[in-house]
Design an enzyme around this catalytic site. Structure first.
Site, PDB file in Angstrom:
ATOM      1  N   HIS A 150      45.739 -30.307   3.030  1.00 36.12           N
ATOM      2  CA  HIS A 150      46.086 -31.570   2.684  1.00 36.12           C
ATOM      3  C   HIS A 150      47.912 -31.941   3.561  1.00 36.12           C
ATOM      4  O   HIS A 150      48.233 -30.669   3.830  1.00 36.12           O
ATOM      5  CB  HIS A 150      46.600 -31.717   1.023  1.00 36.12           C
ATOM      6  CG  HIS A 150      45.937 -31.579   0.310  1.00 36.12           C
ATOM      7  ND1 HIS A 150      45.301 -31.894  -0.853  1.00 36.12           N
ATOM      8  CD2 HIS A 150      44.872 -30.920   0.265  1.00 36.12           C
ATOM      9  CE1 HIS A 150      44.913 -31.439  -2.019  1.00 36.12           C
ATOM     10  NE2 HIS A 150      44.198 -31.118  -1.307  1.00 36.12           N
ATOM     11  N   GLU A 187      50.397 -33.799   2.566  1.00 35.37           N
ATOM     12  CA  GLU A 187      51.792 -32.645   2.377  1.00 35.37           C
ATOM     13  C   GLU A 187      52.369 -31.588   2.233  1.00 35.37           C
ATOM     14  O   GLU A 187      53.095 -31.194   2.465  1.00 35.37           O
ATOM     15  CB  GLU A 187      52.244 -33.659   1.537  1.00 35.37           C
ATOM     16  CG  GLU A 187      51.687 -34.877   1.040  1.00 35.37           C
ATOM     17  CD  GLU A 187      50.353 -35.278   0.493  1.00 35.37           C
ATOM     18  OE1 GLU A 187      50.069 -36.773   0.015  1.00 35.37           O
ATOM     19  OE2 GLU A 187      49.828 -33.934   0.541  1.00 35.37           O
ATOM     20  N   CYS A 200      48.822 -34.884  -5.351  1.00 35.02           N
ATOM     21  CA  CYS A 200      47.976 -34.315  -5.471  1.00 35.02           C
ATOM     22  C   CYS A 200      49.164 -32.683  -6.350  1.00 35.02           C
ATOM     23  O   CYS A 200      50.723 -32.343  -6.503  1.00 35.02           O
ATOM     24  CB  CYS A 200      47.017 -32.668  -5.426  1.00 35.02           C
ATOM     25  SG  CYS A 200      47.576 -31.992  -4.261  1.00 35.02           S
ATOM     26  N   CYS A 215      50.216 -30.272  -4.099  1.00 41.68           N
ATOM     27  CA  CYS A 215      51.197 -30.967  -3.125  1.00 41.68           C
ATOM     28  C   CYS A 215      52.378 -31.016  -3.532  1.00 41.68           C
ATOM     29  O   CYS A 215      53.493 -30.416  -3.386  1.00 41.68           O
ATOM     30  CB  CYS A 215      50.698 -31.872  -2.129  1.00 41.68           C
ATOM     31  SG  CYS A 215      49.139 -31.454  -1.098  1.00 41.68           S
TER      32      CYS A 215
END
Length: 160
Positions: A62, A64, A91, A94
């Site tokens: 992801h 981030e 999420c 993250c």
């Protein structure tokens, strides 16, 4: 160590969110999820990352998450003075990485209506104490359009 940047109202959030959007477009065009994040310190972009789920064949790549990991040494010293801009609300994986990397200011384009991370944060005092600013809705329409244009059917769950 600094006590941290707490007033982020003087910063041009739209300018920095546009930089994240530009990265997300690149990710979408190459076949990855159209999500990106940038890290800002002292009004300068110090890092950029887009989602690489498909190109790296990994669901943990992801934007981030890897942005924080790649800038871990810098964040150890300056994290509290940084802002992370992300086109989609982080999420749970993250948000944990962001907070553990000592980033206390989070600016979001589109809220993830499926994951509802903000509700998760509100239910956990440890997280609430560590996040100074959680701003949602910067260039929201443009960030939603990324998912509509480049996302797949499963991605669209966040738009509900």
């Amino acid at each position: 160590m600094s006590s941290g940047l707490r007033d982020i109202n003087f910063i041009d959030h739209e300018f920095f969110m546009q930089a994240a959007i530009d990265e997300a477009i690149i990710a979408g065009k190459r076949g990855d999820k159209p999500i990106a994040a940038i890290l800002v310190h002292d009004s300068k972009i110090i890092g950029k990352m887009a989602n690489t789920w498909n190109t790296r064949q990994s669901k943990i790549h992801h934007a981030e998450n890897y942005l924080c990991l790649e800038n871990a040494q810098f964040l150890r010293k300056h994290g509290r003075d940084c802002i992370i801009y992300t086109t989609l609300e982080p999420c749970l994986m993250c948000i944990s990485t962001i907070v553990m990397a000592d980033v206390r200011n989070i600016v979001i384009g589109y809220p993830d209506k499926y994951m509802q991370t903000k509700k998760f944060i509100e239910g956990h005092d440890w997280l609430k104490e560590r996040i100074f600013n959680y701003v949602v809705g910067i260039k929201e329409k443009e960030c939603r359009r990324l998912i509509e244009e480049y996302g797949d059917e499963r991605d669209r769950e966040i738009l509900l």
